[in-house]
Each structure stands twice: as structure tokens, then as C-alpha cells.
Design an enzyme around this catalytic site. Structure first.
Site, PDB file in Angstrom:
ATOM      1  N   LYS A   1      23.397  80.029  30.649  1.00 46.25           N
ATOM      2  CA  LYS A   1      24.410  79.279  29.909  1.00 46.25           C
ATOM      3  C   LYS A   1      24.223  79.477  28.396  1.00 46.25           C
ATOM      4  CE  LYS A   1      24.810  75.799  33.597  1.00 46.25           C
ATOM      5  NZ  LYS A   1      24.546  74.374  33.959  1.00 46.25           N
TER       6      LYS A   1
ATOM      7  N   PHE B   1      32.188  64.032  33.573  1.00 42.67           N
ATOM      8  CA  PHE B   1      31.625  64.955  32.584  1.00 42.67           C
ATOM      9  C   PHE B   1      32.279  66.338  32.593  1.00 42.67           C
ATOM     10  CE2 PHE B   1      28.870  65.154  36.386  1.00 42.67           C
ATOM     11  CZ  PHE B   1      28.886  66.517  36.668  1.00 42.67           C
TER      12      PHE B   1
ATOM     13  N   ARG C   1      17.535  78.862  43.542  1.00 44.47           N
ATOM     14  CA  ARG C   1      17.644  77.455  43.137  1.00 44.47           C
ATOM     15  C   ARG C   1      16.262  76.862  42.879  1.00 44.47           C
ATOM     16  NH1 ARG C   1      22.660  74.768  42.153  1.00 44.47           N
ATOM     17  NH2 ARG C   1      21.763  72.898  43.091  1.00 44.47           N
TER      18      ARG C   1
ATOM     19  N   ARG D   1      14.299  75.163  34.500  1.00 44.96           N
ATOM     20  CA  ARG D   1      14.726  73.896  33.874  1.00 44.96           C
ATOM     21  C   ARG D   1      13.540  72.980  33.586  1.00 44.96           C
ATOM     22  NH1 ARG D   1      19.821  73.124  37.980  1.00 44.96           N
ATOM     23  NH2 ARG D   1      21.445  74.184  36.755  1.00 44.96           N
TER      24      ARG D   1
ATOM     25  N   ASN E   1      21.197  72.419  30.480  1.00 44.01           N
ATOM     26  CA  ASN E   1      20.149  72.792  31.436  1.00 44.01           C
ATOM     27  C   ASN E   1      20.028  74.302  31.676  1.00 44.01           C
ATOM     28  OD1 ASN E   1      22.416  73.041  32.995  1.00 44.01           O
ATOM     29  ND2 ASN E   1      21.762  71.650  34.607  1.00 44.01           N
TER      30      ASN E   1
ATOM     31  N   HIS F   1      22.754  78.462  35.520  1.00 44.53           N
ATOM     32  CA  HIS F   1      23.495  78.139  36.746  1.00 44.53           C
ATOM     33  C   HIS F   1      23.028  79.048  37.870  1.00 44.53           C
ATOM     34  CE1 HIS F   1      26.868  77.588  39.560  1.00 44.53           C
ATOM     35  NE2 HIS F   1      26.799  78.898  39.714  1.00 44.53           N
TER      36      HIS F   1
ATOM     37  N   GLU G   1      31.678  82.927  43.944  1.00 46.84           N
ATOM     38  CA  GLU G   1      31.403  83.068  42.512  1.00 46.84           C
ATOM     39  C   GLU G   1      31.263  84.534  42.122  1.00 46.84           C
ATOM     40  OE1 GLU G   1      29.243  78.673  42.204  1.00 46.84           O
ATOM     41  OE2 GLU G   1      28.004  80.458  41.999  1.00 46.84           O
TER      42      GLU G   1
HETATM   43  P1  IDP Z   1      23.748  72.606  39.453  1.00 45.08           P
HETATM   44  O1  IDP Z   1      24.035  73.377  38.190  1.00 45.08           O
HETATM   45  O2  IDP Z   1      22.279  72.285  39.575  1.00 45.08           O
HETATM   46  O3  IDP Z   1      24.304  73.238  40.684  1.00 45.08           O
HETATM   47  P2  IDP Z   1      25.946  70.685  39.647  1.00 45.08           P
HETATM   48  O4  IDP Z   1      25.854  69.349  40.270  1.00 45.08           O
HETATM   49  O5  IDP Z   1      26.686  71.762  40.366  1.00 45.08           O
HETATM   50  O6  IDP Z   1      24.446  71.162  39.306  1.00 45.08           O
HETATM   51  O7  IDP Z   1      26.583  70.488  38.200  1.00 45.08           O
HETATM   52  C1  IDP Z   1      26.990  71.608  37.438  1.00 45.08           C
HETATM   53  C2  IDP Z   1      26.517  71.411  36.025  1.00 45.08           C
HETATM   54  O8  IDP Z   1      27.184  70.281  35.461  1.00 45.08           O
HETATM   55  C3  IDP Z   1      25.039  71.108  35.861  1.00 45.08           C
HETATM   56  O9  IDP Z   1      24.214  72.256  35.882  1.00 45.08           O
HETATM   57  C4  IDP Z   1      25.028  70.444  34.503  1.00 45.08           C
HETATM   58  O10 IDP Z   1      25.096  71.412  33.437  1.00 45.08           O
HETATM   59  C5  IDP Z   1      26.335  69.670  34.526  1.00 45.08           C
HETATM   60  N1  IDP Z   1      26.108  68.277  34.927  1.00 45.08           N
HETATM   61  C6  IDP Z   1      25.767  67.822  36.153  1.00 45.08           C
HETATM   62  N2  IDP Z   1      25.628  66.491  36.157  1.00 45.08           N
HETATM   63  C7  IDP Z   1      25.899  66.084  34.899  1.00 45.08           C
HETATM   64  C8  IDP Z   1      25.925  64.803  34.263  1.00 45.08           C
HETATM   65  O11 IDP Z   1      25.677  63.750  34.848  1.00 45.08           O
HETATM   66  N3  IDP Z   1      26.258  64.795  32.930  1.00 45.08           N
HETATM   67  C9  IDP Z   1      26.542  65.924  32.233  1.00 45.08           C
HETATM   68  N4  IDP Z   1      26.518  67.154  32.805  1.00 45.08           N
HETATM   69  C10 IDP Z   1      26.194  67.230  34.108  1.00 45.08           C
HETATM   70 MG    MG Z   2      26.248  73.565  41.264  1.00 44.84          MG
END
Ligand code: IDP
Ligand code: MG
Length: 149
Positions: A9, A57, A85, A102, A112, A115, A126
Site C-alpha cells: 500500500k 471506513f 496472510r 504488520r 497497515n 494487502h 483480484e
Molecule cells: P485485510 O486487509 O487484513 O484483509 P479487511 O478486513 O479486508 O482486512 O480490510 C481491508 C483494509 O481496510 C484493511 O487492511 C485496512 O487497511 C482497512 N481497515 C479494516 N478495518 C478498518 C477499520 O476499522 N478502520 C479503518 N480501516 C480499516
Molecule cells: Mg481483506
């Protein structure tokens, strides 16, 4: 063999983490099948994260992803989706174990760094979205030193 979509990212790019992140996947024994360095359009980011569009968000997440260039990659290997992951660590960096990307490099969930696809099926979706032109065809000469078959 299984494939996953991995994206560094904008914060990971700005912070100079590209080399380290690629190194972790490469040294593990996974194969790089595609990579590009690019800016993402807003509509494209919305498409990539379409499953999250109802979450509060979502607009901030889209703005984050388009805030600078990203590194989009496809990695291949045995169980690469789940293992990828694990290399990345938990979504919320304060829950991510030390030694994960992370866990080592991120503090906030909204910054974070990386992805990774969360299932084989989503990985295929994807990869098709990010690399419609297909992937590189190659086999590493080190394959028998990493995999039994
Ligand atoms: P992942 O990236 O670990 O798969 P997901 O739940 O798919 O997590 O969420 C996608 C992205 O959205 C996360 O990597 C993070 O950057 C962002 N995100 C997830 N939860 C939150 C939140 O509560 N606040 C702000 N951003 C969030
Ligand atoms: Mg995800």
C-alpha cells in the site's frame, strides 16, 4: 500451484519497505509471477474493495489506497494464500505477531502497509482485476530445492 494477490500500500512504498516485503516472500520459497508499480484510480480502488463498500471506513480506505503509488504483485506457491496472510499478520497491527509484516512495521489499521488475498477464490478475482493481461510464465531452477514435487 496456488496464487495470491499481494499489494504494498502507499504507506509501505513511502516508508521504503518494498525491498523488505518482496524479500520475505522470495526467501520463503514463493515465486513472483507479476509485478507493477502504479497509481490507482478511485473507481479502481472502489472495485478492489467492493466487498467493504457498506462499512463506515470505506471512503477513507479508498482515499488511503489512492494516496500514492502501490506495488501490485502475484505470488505463487503451495498454500500461498494462507501462508501469505500469515507472513502479513493480522489486519489490526496491534494484534499482529512480531515477525509478521504488520507486526513489525505497522501501528494503525488504516496504515497497515500491505494487502493479501483472503481466499483462493478472491485471489483469482483480484489477480484478474489487477493483471488482466495475464502473468509471467516461468519455473525457478531452485524448485526441487524448495518443493519435494
Ligand atoms: P485485510 O486487509 O487484513 O484483509 P479487511 O478486513 O479486508 O482486512 O480490510 C481491508 C483494509 O481496510 C484493511 O487492511 C485496512 O487497511 C482497512 N481497515 C479494516 N478495518 C478498518 C477499520 O476499522 N478502520 C479503518 N480501516 C480499516
Ligand atoms: Mg481483506
Amino acid at each position: 500451484m496456488e496464487q495470491t494477490f499481494i499489494m504494498i500500500k502507499p504507506d509501505g512504498v513511502q516508508r521504503g519497505l518494498i525491498g523488505d516485503i518482496i524479500c520475505r516472500f522470495e526467501k520463503k520459497g514463493f515465486y513472483l509471477k507479476a509485478m507493477k508499480f502504479m497509481n490507482v484510480e478511485k473507481s479502481f480502488a472502489q472495485k478492489h474493495y467492493a466487498d467493504l463498500s457498506a462499512l463506515p471506513f470505506f471512503p477513507k480506505l479508498v482515499d488511503y489506497i489512492i494516496s500514492g503509488p502501490v506495488v501490485a504483485m502475484v505470488w505463487e506457491g503451495k498454500d500461498v494464500v494462507l501462508t501469505g496472510r500469515r507472513i502479513i499478520g493480522a489486519t489490526r497491527p496491534w494484534e499482529a505477531a512480531p515477525g509478521t509484516i504488520r507486526g513489525d512495521y505497522a501501528v494503525e489499521v488504516s496504515r497497515n502497509v500491505i494487502h493479501g488475498s483472503d481466499s483462493v477464490e478472491n485471489g483469482q478475482k483480484e489477480i484478474a482485476l489487477w493483471f488482466p493481461g495475464g502473468l509471467a510464465e516461468w519455473k525457478s531452477n531452485l524448485h526441487p530445492w524448495i518443493y519435494e514435487n
